[in-house]
Design an enzyme around this catalytic site. Structure first.
Site, PDB file in Angstrom:
ATOM      1  N   ASP A 161       0.857  -1.186   0.000  1.00  0.00           N
ATOM      2  CA  ASP A 161       0.000   0.000   0.000  1.00  0.00           C
ATOM      3  C   ASP A 161       0.894   1.238   0.000  1.00  0.00           C
ATOM      4  O   ASP A 161       1.700   1.439   0.912  1.00  0.00           O
ATOM      5  CB  ASP A 161      -0.902  -0.009   1.240  1.00  0.00           C
ATOM      6  CG  ASP A 161      -2.025   1.005   1.157  1.00  0.00           C
ATOM      7  OD1 ASP A 161      -2.177   1.651   0.101  1.00  0.00           O
ATOM      8  OD2 ASP A 161      -2.760   1.140   2.153  1.00  0.00           O
ATOM      9  N   ASP A 192      -3.148   2.557  -5.919  1.00  0.00           N
ATOM     10  CA  ASP A 192      -1.998   2.605  -5.007  1.00  0.00           C
ATOM     11  C   ASP A 192      -1.845   1.378  -4.122  1.00  0.00           C
ATOM     12  O   ASP A 192      -1.138   1.422  -3.116  1.00  0.00           O
ATOM     13  CB  ASP A 192      -2.073   3.859  -4.130  1.00  0.00           C
ATOM     14  CG  ASP A 192      -3.302   3.877  -3.234  1.00  0.00           C
ATOM     15  OD1 ASP A 192      -4.230   3.073  -3.463  1.00  0.00           O
ATOM     16  OD2 ASP A 192      -3.339   4.707  -2.301  1.00  0.00           O
ATOM     17  N   GLU A 193      -2.466   0.264  -4.474  1.00  0.00           N
ATOM     18  CA  GLU A 193      -2.288  -0.933  -3.661  1.00  0.00           C
ATOM     19  C   GLU A 193      -2.434  -2.196  -4.495  1.00  0.00           C
ATOM     20  O   GLU A 193      -3.127  -2.213  -5.518  1.00  0.00           O
ATOM     21  CB  GLU A 193      -3.253  -0.965  -2.474  1.00  0.00           C
ATOM     22  CG  GLU A 193      -4.715  -0.946  -2.857  1.00  0.00           C
ATOM     23  CD  GLU A 193      -5.631  -0.993  -1.638  1.00  0.00           C
ATOM     24  OE1 GLU A 193      -5.339  -1.757  -0.695  1.00  0.00           O
ATOM     25  OE2 GLU A 193      -6.645  -0.288  -1.645  1.00  0.00           O
TER      26      GLU A 193
END
Length: 361
Positions: free
Chosen positions: A14, A112-113
């Site tokens: 993350d 974003d992960e």
């Protein structure tokens, strides 16, 4: 307690405060300052929300999804920047390419992960820890951004772990540590248990993951339906979902071929609206926004045409699909009878999946 059923090792990566971190990377003079990315605060009168903010801004109580006007009241001296999605998407693509290099199986779940299954090549948690550090270092070296990593027996534990020591964190949960790791946590740590479900659990005396893990399943079912089972399983560290590459979806569409050709404007509009509802339902299920709406028209003599219009910004608004489809259809009205009509959307953008397992009540 039943432990996790898989021996594979899963990582959840993350990025830390992604949008604002990218902005600070691009503008080093902002480092150490409270940075808020989102709508224009307009001196405290803005009506939008915060997309994300730096950890310095969070010290003032600012957080994602907060009204931008409240963020401004909390910290008027913060640096307020507009969302630059093109920059974030390009950075995300480069980061995901780095992550893929280290995974036997890879699943990106938002800009974003991502989840990484490293179980084919890594058999013990010491090696997995070293690999996680290598991943963190490589992302920093190539993109100048920090990330937090959770290493665990399955996806839900890895996701919870990645959030424990932000920013720039690394949390490892071995199978024998699952109970001691999960049980003291607030139930809100479980993905999907949010601001609506948490108070309902508290009403029945369940505030920690351990209490949820030990709760009577039949009682949970009576209060929450099938999600009672899921919540109890997650609280016990049971998650059977595999890390699985998502198929790329480029468009979503549906069409209707009529038993009898149609030309009545009211019927045509009704059909287009019904098709828009079907497309929107599929969009929500697959968690996409769209920018382009298209129609497909086939006349009684089999002449077939398509038309499309691209919107200024991505949306998942159902009425926008119907409205644009009806407007595109105006070109063909009065030109004959139709045997087929279709509606579709494209230029899709996946909605950020912060809640990956449950739908909040």
């Amino acid at each position: 307690m039943n432990g996790p059923s898989r021996s594979r090792i899963t990582m959840h990566v993350d990025m830390d405060s992604f949008y604002s971190s990218v902005e600070v990377r691009e503008r080093p003079e902002l480092r150490g300052l409270p940075v808020v990315v989102g709508s224009d605060p307009k001196g405290g009168k803005g009506r939008g929300v915060v997309s994300t903010c730096s950890y310095e801004a969070r010290k003032f109580g600012i957080h994602s999804a907060m009204p931008i006007s409240r963020a401004y009241r909390l910290c008027p001296e913060a640096v307020y920047l507009p969302v630059n999605m093109q920059l974030y998407k390009e950075t995300s693509d480069r980061i995901m390419k780095v992550l893929r290099m280290f995974a036997d199986r890879f699943q990106q779940v938002s800009v974003d992960e991502a989840y990484l299954d490293v179980g084919d090549s890594i058999e013990d948690y010491l090696s997995a820890t070293l690999l996680a550090r290598k991943i963190k270092n490589e992302v920093m070296r190539r993109q100048g951004l920090s990330c937090s990593v959770g290493v665990a027996p399955n996806k839900v534990i890895a996701k919870i772990a990645s959030d424990m020591n932000k920013p720039d964190g690394l949390t490892v949960v071995r199978p024998e540590e699952v109970r001691s790791f999960l049980h003291p946590l607030s139930v809100s740590r479980i993905p999907g248990i949010g601001k609506k479900t948490e108070p309902l659990l508290k009403e029945i005396g369940i505030e920690t993951v351990g209490q949820l893990a030990g709760a009577d399943v039949q009682f949970l079912i009576s209060r929450f339906g099938r999600y009672g089972i899921v919540m109890n399983q997650l609280a016990n560290g049971i998650d059977l979902r595999e890390v699985k590459e998502r198929e790329e979806v480029k468009s979503i569409s549906t069409e209707d071929t009529f038993d009898e050709d149609i030309s009545n404007p009211a019927i045509i509009e009704k059909v287009l609206r019904e098709l828009a509802v079907k497309v929107h339902t599929d969009l929500e299920k697959k968690r996409f926004r769209f920018r382009t709406v298209s129609i497909r028209v086939r006349f009684e003599d089999f002449r077939t045409y398509t038309r499309a219009r691209t919107l200024h910004a991505a949306t998942n608004d159902r009425e926008s699909i119907a409205k644009v489809a009806i407007e595109l259809m105006e070109e063909f009205m009065g030109c004959g009878r139709f045997r087929l009509l279709g509606v579709g959307v494209s230029k899709l953008d996946r909605i950020d999946e912060r809640q990956t397992f449950l739908t909040d009540f």
